[in-house]
Design a protein around this motif. Structure first.
Motif, PDB file in Angstrom:
ATOM      1  N   GLU A  36       0.614  -1.231  -0.114  1.00  0.00           N
ATOM      2  CA  GLU A  36      -0.108  -0.217   0.402  1.00  0.00           C
ATOM      3  C   GLU A  36       1.052   1.376   0.190  1.00  0.00           C
ATOM      4  O   GLU A  36       2.054   1.237  -0.090  1.00  0.00           O
ATOM      5  N   ASN A  37       0.783   2.404   0.008  1.00  0.00           N
ATOM      6  CA  ASN A  37       0.727   3.822  -0.105  1.00  0.00           C
ATOM      7  C   ASN A  37       1.718   3.461   1.254  1.00  0.00           C
ATOM      8  O   ASN A  37       1.193   3.929   2.381  1.00  0.00           O
ATOM      9  N   GLU A  40      -5.718  12.041   1.895  1.00  0.00           N
ATOM     10  CA  GLU A  40      -4.495  10.882   2.598  1.00  0.00           C
ATOM     11  C   GLU A  40      -4.599  10.595   3.990  1.00  0.00           C
ATOM     12  O   GLU A  40      -3.628  11.493   4.237  1.00  0.00           O
ATOM     13  N   ARG A  48       4.262  -4.907   4.179  1.00  0.00           N
ATOM     14  CA  ARG A  48       3.235  -3.582   4.631  1.00  0.00           C
ATOM     15  C   ARG A  48       4.288  -3.092   5.706  1.00  0.00           C
ATOM     16  O   ARG A  48       5.073  -4.001   6.593  1.00  0.00           O
ATOM     17  N   TYR A  60     -12.002   6.502  -2.724  1.00  0.00           N
ATOM     18  CA  TYR A  60     -11.647   5.822  -2.559  1.00  0.00           C
ATOM     19  C   TYR A  60     -11.152   5.780  -4.256  1.00  0.00           C
ATOM     20  O   TYR A  60     -12.192   5.937  -5.384  1.00  0.00           O
ATOM     21  N   THR A  91      -7.936   7.967  -0.028  1.00  0.00           N
ATOM     22  CA  THR A  91      -7.102   7.769   0.608  1.00  0.00           C
ATOM     23  C   THR A  91      -7.018   6.628  -0.916  1.00  0.00           C
ATOM     24  O   THR A  91      -7.864   5.763  -1.807  1.00  0.00           O
ATOM     25  N   ARG A 111      -1.666   9.001   5.654  1.00  0.00           N
ATOM     26  CA  ARG A 111      -0.165   8.517   4.700  1.00  0.00           C
ATOM     27  C   ARG A 111       1.441   9.184   5.639  1.00  0.00           C
ATOM     28  O   ARG A 111       1.645  10.185   5.805  1.00  0.00           O
ATOM     29  N   ILE A 160      -2.776  -6.152   3.092  1.00  0.00           N
ATOM     30  CA  ILE A 160      -3.449  -4.983   4.343  1.00  0.00           C
ATOM     31  C   ILE A 160      -3.405  -6.360   5.492  1.00  0.00           C
ATOM     32  O   ILE A 160      -3.611  -5.573   6.510  1.00  0.00           O
ATOM     33  N   ASP A 176      -8.507  -0.649   3.023  1.00  0.00           N
ATOM     34  CA  ASP A 176      -8.595  -1.007   4.345  1.00  0.00           C
ATOM     35  C   ASP A 176      -9.211   0.400   5.969  1.00  0.00           C
ATOM     36  O   ASP A 176     -11.243   0.049   5.632  1.00  0.00           O
ATOM     37  N   GLU A 177      -8.853   1.067   5.034  1.00  0.00           N
ATOM     38  CA  GLU A 177      -8.926   2.400   6.206  1.00  0.00           C
ATOM     39  C   GLU A 177     -10.732   2.746   5.659  1.00  0.00           C
ATOM     40  O   GLU A 177     -11.710   3.303   6.605  1.00  0.00           O
ATOM     41  N   HIS A 217       1.010  -0.440  -8.442  1.00  0.00           N
ATOM     42  CA  HIS A 217      -0.179  -0.297  -7.317  1.00  0.00           C
ATOM     43  C   HIS A 217      -0.918  -1.233  -8.483  1.00  0.00           C
ATOM     44  O   HIS A 217      -2.365  -2.066  -7.503  1.00  0.00           O
ATOM     45  N   ASP A 228      -6.322   3.402   0.469  1.00  0.00           N
ATOM     46  CA  ASP A 228      -5.904   2.335   1.613  1.00  0.00           C
ATOM     47  C   ASP A 228      -7.924   2.141   1.849  1.00  0.00           C
ATOM     48  O   ASP A 228      -8.299   1.881   2.065  1.00  0.00           O
TER      49      ASP A 228
END
Lengths: 354, 518
Positions: free
Chosen positions: B44-45, B432, B221, B296, B463, B435, B244, B467-468, B205, B465
């Motif tokens: 991820e970022n 973000e 990660r 997203y 984001t 980040r 993740i 998950d987020e 990505h 991400d």
């Protein structure tokens, strides 16, 4: 249990901060050093008459340097101040001698107070031209003010065909007398010019420290993009600093022509360089965001005392230039060293804090 | 098949770590690069991919650990050093000189000269033409780089790296600015390099891309390597799981409060791109008080640009915005902030903070007029607001007069958030927000977002991400290529649906759920 590492790092950190404090006060230390040096080396240096004469010299540069300080803090530069001094002097001289001819057989003459206001307005206007070129037309400050330097000087020369406006005593019947007060008058024993300097300097220092505009000036110089996103009106801030610089230059133009009772179109040539030097000596960072009015005033005093003191010692003016140049370079070198030391001390503190 | 599976290892990182002031970017990473293969790196970022690659390319030095090149320990003092050892890199951010020609860029620092040291322009251009020919992009070597489209510039960057005759070639998001046709050409070039035994490290990505061209995959990660496998043994699920992780991050729980009335609406926001097309393409959305709307999308999907339009940073954007049902006519940032909008920008250093000013000055920068009477800043009122914000957001700072740059990344981010909150916004745009900050600070930021939404703020947060966005949002909007490609309620959103929507109109191949190896 963390006692030992903490103790171990104390001596280096504190010696670092002592050195740092000394470096921060460097301009002040330099000022005291030149004062002590010349009071020993040059006779009559500490006489009241000489001190007052010197502070008048210093005042002229200090005005320009204050305006320059704000400009440099925003990340710009104003090369046009010397020419604005010349042009404003000519404007004042012209108005005292000729008034404004309305082309219908009437000529308006202004009293000295009005003349001063008009002259200041002209200075602010030229500053506004600088600001508009920089904010609206996106001309780099160096180029914009360089152009205005030539234009303003040209206009000053054109206003009199290159001649001096002499003998600005004015005529009682026209109400234009009293022009000499600004440059030669005294209040409570101090020259009027010094009083004006005190007022403007206090005002500028207040502005820098206690007003939103002052805070915004530093923010724009520190990070223009972030300032813009935070809602700072970046263009207005820039307009202000160039207009203030023009205002300061107009004051100097008035004082010089009042002192000499004459306006010469070449007045103020290369004044911008002295102003930049004073600002830099006083700790203003050319990359923007850092600087103080107090530092700049001290810087102006160091430069002014240095050149007057050297004259009194009979040092040749060629050597004076060499010495002045070296002082400026040393100031910037020390400035850089201080930055490095400061960041090292900060990192050490961070490491200590965990 | 099994013979090809064990290709020779050319470069090996052992227990490599990299620490920046405040954050650990890479933690004890072990990474192998194999010859004649595409070694894919994914994460991820902020997972530390770019940092790891910069260490290999000699741009950054590792804080700890060893680098072994063909079994021999090496340490690069500069990227030139790494280039001499046969390591080339295509950077994510373009490292080109816009004021020079394509040929001059390709041969920068290793100009071809004649006996007298004069640059042999003709030979440089001929050699450059050979490399450009392979990329079939219609770029002439004598063109100025700044006259090229971004995608073409990216190709020049690639040609430059290829021209190094590197044994190891690192490509950091090489396709982020390329069109579908250009991506195909790039893949042909990569296949060609692979056949010649070059080891390629490929970062991206885009999962579909990785699965298509990768031979080996490594997943990062939070600065750690969580998986290293041969590509043929893995599927998308595996990659996502490694990216993740099973250990859930500390997302503050939803408190179940119900969103109120509509507080913000954007209609038909458009922003033209300098190179043609639209960076933001007719985006309309609405936000209710107390609601968190996650946006997203992948890099370059137009999320940040949308926020910029809403804040009035682009004079040439079109569309309308409404706050509390009232149209916002003001077009400049200053007055939009006064109307109750506030932005927490993505790039803290460049857009969020004035790094040489103090923590206190940064906090109150956007709201000074609140503390000023006429033109005088009331010191006591300002200090009180600063102290309160420091306490509320748990900013770890000994003295608010400290320079903001001395804080850690997470605390700096809190300062940026505090600055926005002091303007008393109705709508908060967060780009973000997590980040590049550590886990603890992330949790604090998420908790703050929850609390603000409970207090009735509308929050838009962008984001990349997954998950987020799944954990924090009440609703999720997905952007791709400047367009809004889907709006999901939290209850109905699935990761697969979000990823599919974020790839619409994007990559060369549409996203597929099944492993794409066939």
């Amino acid at each position: 249990m963390t006692d030992i590492p903490a103790k171990a790092s104390v001596p280096s950190a504190s010696s670092g901060s002592v050195l740092l404090t000394l470096m921060k006060l460097r301009t002040f230390i330099a000022l005291i050093a030149v004062l002590i040096f010349f009071s020993i080396a040059a006779p009559n240096f500490l006489s009241t008459a000489n001190l007052i004469l010197m502070s008048k010299h210093v005042a002229l540069n200090a005005f320009l340097a204050m305006g320059m300080t704000f400009v440099i803090i925003t990340g710009g530069i104003d090369l046009s101040v010397g020419s604005i001094v010349g042009l404003c002097g000519m404007v004042a001289g012209y108005l005292v001698l000729n008034g404004i001819d309305l082309q219908i057989g009437y000529t308006i003459y202004f009293n000295v107070f009005e003349i001063a206001l008009i002259t200041l307005a002209v200075g602010i206007l030229i500053g506004a031209v600088n600001g508009l070129l920089i904010t609206r037309l996106n001309v780099a400050p160096f180029i914009a003010t360089l152009g205005v330097l030539y234009v303003a000087r040209g206009l000053a020369l054109l206003s009199s065909d290159g001649r001096t406006f002499p003998n600005l005593v004015g005529k009682p019947e026209l109400g234009t007398t009293g022009f000499g007060f600004l440059g030669a008058g005294r209040l409570l024993g101090l020259p009027v010019a010094i009083w004006i300097l005190i007022v403007v300097a206090l005002g500028a220092a207040y502005l820098a420290k206690y007003t939103p505009l002052g805070r915004h000036i530093f923010a724009v110089g520190g990070n223009e993009r972030a300032s813009r996103i935070s809602g700072v009106r970046v263009n207005m801030v820039k307009m202000f600093v160039y207009m203030f610089s023009g205002f300061c230059a107009a004051i100097v133009g008035l004082i010089i022509s009042s002192e000499l009772m004459a306006s010469h179109p070449a007045t103020g040539e290369s004044f911008e360089l002295n102003a930049i030097a004073a600002a830099v000596l006083g700790g203003t960072s050319m990359s923007g965001g850092r600087g103080t009015i107090g530092g700049t005033i001290v810087g102006a005093f160091v430069i002014g005392i240095l050149s007057d003191g050297l004259v009194m010692m009979g040092v040749s003016s060629f050597w004076q230039m060499v010495i002045k140049g070296l002082v400026i370079i040393v100031a910037v070198v020390v400035d850089q060293a201080q930055r490095r030391l400061q960041s090292r001390v900060t990192l050490m503190q961070m490491a200590k804090a965990g | 098949m099994s013979a090809a599976a064990e290709r020779e290892i050319i470069l090996k990182l052992e227990d490599v770590s990299k620490v920046y002031s405040g954050t650990v970017a890479v933690k004890r990473a072990n990474f192998e690069v194999r010859k004649g293969a595409v070694n894919v790196l994914v994460g991820e970022n902020g997972a530390g991919k770019s940092t790891l690659m910069k260490i290999i390319a000699g741009v950054e030095r590792p804080t700890a650990g060893r680098i072994l090149l063909e079994g021999e320990e090496v340490s690069f003092s500069s990227s030139g050093d790494a280039v001499n050892r046969g390591i080339g890199m295509v950077f994510q951010e373009l490292n080109l000189f816009g004021n020079m020609s394509v040929a001059e860029n390709i041969f920068a620092t290793r100009e071809i000269t004649n006996r007298f040291g004069k640059i042999d322009r003709e030979q440089q251009e001929n050699r450059a033409a050979e490399f450009l020919e392979r990329l079939q992009a219609g770029i002439r070597p004598d063109m100025l780089v700044e006259d090229l489209r971004i995608g073409q510039q990216q190709l020049v960057e690639i040609a430059k790296a290829v021209s190094l005759d590197a044994r190891i070639l690192i490509m950091d998001e090489p396709t982020s600015a390329l069109s579908a046709a250009e991506v195909e050409i790039l893949f042909k070039v990569i296949a060609d390099l692979k056949a010649r035994g070059v080891a390629i490290v490929y970062i991206s990505h885009r999962l579909e891309e990785l699965i298509r061209i990768g031979d080996y995959i490594t997943v990062l990660r939070d600065g750690r390597i969580t998986g290293q496998e041969e590509m043929k043994n893995v599927d998308t699920q595996w990659i996502v799981r490694q990216m993740i992780g099973s250990d859930a991050k500390d997302f503050a729980k939803a408190d179940g409060h119900l969103p109120g009335e509509e507080i913000f609406r954007a209609e038909e926001i458009c922003l033209p791109r300098a190179t043609g097309g639209l960076a933001v393409d007719h985006v309309s959305l609405s936000l209710r008080a107390g609601e968190i709307l996650g946006i997203y999308g992948l890099m370059g999907a137009g999320r940040s640009e949308l926020f910029d339009c809403i804040m009035g940073r682009h004079g040439h954007s079109t569309g309308e915005i409404f706050i509390g049902g009232i149209k916002v006519k003001e077009r400049d940032t200053t007055r939009r902030i006064r109307r109750g909008l506030a932005l927490i920008p993505e790039d803290r250093q460049r857009e969020g903070l004035v790094s040489i000013l103090s923590v206190a000055s940064n906090l109150t920068l956007a709201s000074l007029s609140r503390f000023a009477r006429l033109f005088h800043i009331r010191g006591a009122a300002e200090r009180q607001a600063v102290t309160q914000m420091v306490r509320e957001l748990a900013i770890k700072v000994a003295d608010p007069a400290q320079e903001v740059s001395s804080l850690s990344g997470g605390n700096q981010q809190k300062v940026v958030i505090g600055k926005a909150l002091l303007t008393e916004p109705k709508v908060l745009l967060m780009d973000e927000p997590s980040r590049g900050i550590d886990v603890g600070a992330k949790a604090d930021v998420f908790r703050t977002m929850r609390k603000l939404s409970r207090d009735g703020l509308g929050i838009l947060f962008a984001t990349s991400d997954l998950d987020e966005v799944m954990a924090l949002s009440d609703r999720i909007a997905v952007m791709s290529n400047g367009k809004l490609t889907g709006i999901f309620d939290r209850t109905e959103a699935t990761e697969a649906a979000l990823v599919a929507a974020s790839a619409l109109g994007h990559g060369p191949a549409p996203y597929t759920e099944s492993p794409a190896h066939d």
